[in-house]
Design an enzyme around this catalytic site. Structure first.
Site, short mmCIF file in Angstrom:
data_model
loop_
_atom_site.label_atom_id
_atom_site.label_comp_id
_atom_site.label_asym_id
_atom_site.label_seq_id
_atom_site.Cartn_x
_atom_site.Cartn_y
_atom_site.Cartn_z
N PRO A 182 0.83 -1.21 0.00
CA PRO A 182 0.00 0.00 0.00
C PRO A 182 0.86 1.25 0.00
O PRO A 182 1.99 1.26 0.49
CB PRO A 182 -0.80 -0.12 1.30
CG PRO A 182 -0.80 -1.57 1.62
CD PRO A 182 0.54 -2.07 1.14
N CYS A 183 0.33 2.32 -0.57
CA CYS A 183 1.06 3.58 -0.67
C CYS A 183 0.82 4.40 0.58
O CYS A 183 -0.30 4.81 0.86
CB CYS A 183 0.57 4.34 -1.91
SG CYS A 183 1.31 5.95 -2.14
N GLN A 184 1.88 4.64 1.36
CA GLN A 184 1.76 5.41 2.59
C GLN A 184 2.83 6.49 2.65
O GLN A 184 3.97 6.27 2.24
CB GLN A 184 1.93 4.49 3.81
CG GLN A 184 0.86 3.42 3.93
CD GLN A 184 1.26 2.39 4.97
OE1 GLN A 184 2.22 1.65 4.79
NE2 GLN A 184 0.52 2.33 6.06
#
Length: 413
Positions: free
Chosen positions: A145-147
Site C-alpha cells: 500500500p502507498c503510505q
C-alpha cells in the site's frame, strides 16, 4: 455498429508524451482538432486521429516466450498477494511460488482453494519473520500500500520507515536477500506527497543493498489485457549483480471487451454465467439512457445535473461516471465495487454491472480460478488484482534477468 474509441485530453497527452497545454494549443492551431460533445462542449479525441503521430509504430512485441529458455527452477515469495493475479502470472511464466503472505482472510482462502500446494501464510506481515527463506528465494514481489512517511527531523532511511507497510516489504527483502525485488503500486505513487514518498522508498532499498531502476508505468492494454489499467513497477537489483533488467515491451495488439467476454484469441469459450450485483432502480433508470461507449454527457442537460449533482459543476471530464462500456473498446479500470457511484462500468447490452466471472475475464484470470467469500469480497479481490496476463509478461522479464544472473555465476565459477 462499431463505435470509435474516445480519448480524453489526459489520455492523448500521455500517449503522445506531451503536456495538456500543448494538446490544447494544437487544438487551437488546427494541428490536432478535438471533437466537442453537444450541449456540454466537452473536448474529446478519436483514437485514429493519433495515427499521424506514429503511436502504434513505437510499440514493440513483448519478450518472445517461445525463445525464452528457463535456465533454472526460479522461486518467488509474494507479499500482499491478494487473490493471486500476480502469482498466477509469474507461475504461467515458469516460476515457482514458495510462499505467499496475505492478511485478508477471503483472499487467502482463494489462494488455498485454487492452489492447495501453495504455502499461504495468512496474517499481518508485521508479525511474520521470513528469515527461514534467506538466500533461498530468487525474487520477492509485493503490491505494498502507498503510505506517506514522516519527514520532520529524519533522514527518511530504513528505520525511519517503521510503521509503514513499505518498511515491511523492505524488511522482508533485507531478510531474504533475493537477487531482485519487484514492487507494484498505483500510478499515483509517482506524485504521492509531491514525489517524496517514492524517493524515500528508493533510498530505503538503496540503503539495504539494492540498486533501483527508474520506475515504470505499465499500461495493461499493451500487455494482452482488455482493460485500461495502469500499474507502477519498482525494480530493485541486488548490488553484487551487475546485470540489466528490461521491462516488458508493449504489444501492438490491443484487446477489447468482446475479446474478454467472447470466444476468441484470449479465451476458448464465452464467459461462464455467474452471480453479479445489481444497480438500484434510480441508477438503472439513468444508465438505461446511455448508449454503448457513452457516459453521463449523453444525457440531456437536466438529467446530467440531476445525476451528477455537485460534480456537474466541477472540472475534468469525469468519463467514468454513468459509463456503459462498448464491445469495441477495452474496459475502463475495474474498481472493488462495481455498482458504486462515479465508477460505473455498465455492461454494453444489459443495464447491469459486470458479473464476477466477467470481472475476472477483464482481469484475465483463468475461468477455472475460483474466488472465496461473499460476492462483495469476490469483487474486491478481483478489483485489487494485478491483471494475470500483464503479470506473466513481468514474469518473463524476470526470467530473462535471472537467466543472465545464472550465466554470470557460471562464468565467475
Amino acid at each position: 455498429m462499431v463505435i470509435e474509441e474516445k480519448l480524453t485530453l489526459d489520455e492523448v497527452a500521455n500517449l503522445l508524451g506531451k503536456s495538456k497545454e500543448t494538446i490544447r494549443r494544437w487544438d487551437n492551431t488546427g494541428k490536432l482538432v478535438a471533437f466537442r460533445e453537444p450541449m456540454s462542449n466537452y473536448r474529446y479525441y478519436k483514437k485514429n486521429q493519433l495515427d499521424i503521430f506514429g503511436v502504434e509504430k513505437d510499440l514493440e512485441p513483448d519478450i518472445n516466450e517461445g525463445n525464452l529458455k528457463l535456465d533454472g527452477n526460479y522461486t518467488v515469495l509474494e507479499l500482499f498477494a491478494g487473490a493471486g493475479g500476480l502469482a498466477i502470472g509469474l507461475e504461467k511464466a515458469g516460476m515457482k511460488c514458495v510462499a505467499l503472505n496475505e492478511i485478508d482472510h477471503w483472499a487467502a482462502e482463494t489462494l488455498r482453494l485454487n492452489r492447495p500446494n501453495w504455502n499461504v501464510i495468512e496474517g499481518d506481515i508485521r508479525e511474520i519473520s521470513f528469515k527461514q527463506f534467506e538466500n533461498k528465494v530468487d525474487v520477492v514481489t509485493g503490491g505494498f500500500p502507498c503510505q506517506a512517511f514522516s519527514y520532520a527531523g529524519k533522514r527518511c532511511g530504513f528505520q525511519d520507515a517503521r510503521g509503514t507497510l513499505f518498511y515491511e516489504f523492505a524488511r522482508t527483502v533485507n531478510e531474504i536477500k533475493p537477487k531482485i525485488c519487484i514492487g507494484e503500486n498505483v500510478k499515483g505513487l509517482l506524485n504521492h506527497d509531491s514525489g517524496r514518498t517514492l524517493a524515500s522508498m528508493i533510498a530505503i532499498l538503496d540503503e539495504i543493498g539494492y540498486k533501483v531502476l527508474d520506475p515504470k508505468v505499465l499500461k495493461a492494454i499493451y500487455h494482452n489485457v482488455p482493460q485500461k489499467r495502469e500499474r507502477l513497477i519498482l525494480v530493485g537489483i541486488r548490488k553484487d549483480l551487475d546485470i540489466s533488467f528490461e521491462y516488458p515491451k508493449p504489444n501492438k495488439k490491443v484487446y477489447n471487451l468482446r475479446d474478454a467476454l467472447k470466444k476468441g484469441e484470449l479465451f476458448t469459450c464465452d464467459v461462464p454465467i455467474s452471480v453479479g450485483t445489481k444497480y438500484p432502480d434510480s441508477k438503472k433508470r439513468i444508465l438505461d439512457l446511455i448508449p454503448p461507449g457513452g457516459y453521463w454527457r449523453n444525457l440531456n442537460l437536466e438529467l446530467q445535473k440531476e445525476y451528477m449533482q455537485k460534480s456537474f459543476y466541477l472540472g475534468g471530464g469525469k468519463t467514468g461516471m454513468a459509463r456503459r462500456i462498448s464491445w469495441d473498446e477495452p474496459s475502463l479500470t475495474l474498481t472493488c465495487s462495481p455498482a458504486q457511484k462515479q465508477t460505473e462500468r455498465c455492461h454494453p447490452d444489459e443495464t447491469r454491472p459486470f458479473t464476477v466471472r466477467e470481472y475476472a475475464r477483464i482481469q484475465t484470470f483463468p475461468d477455472e480460478w475460483s474466488f472465496a467469500g461473499p460476492i462483495s469480497a469476490q469483487y474486491k479481490q478481483i478489483g485489487n488484482a494485478v491483471p494475470v496476463n500483464m503479470a506473466k509478461e513481468i514474469g518473463l522479464s524476470i526470467i530473462a534477468f535471472l537467466n543472465k544472473a545464472n550465466s554470470q555465476k557460471e562464468t565467475i565459477a
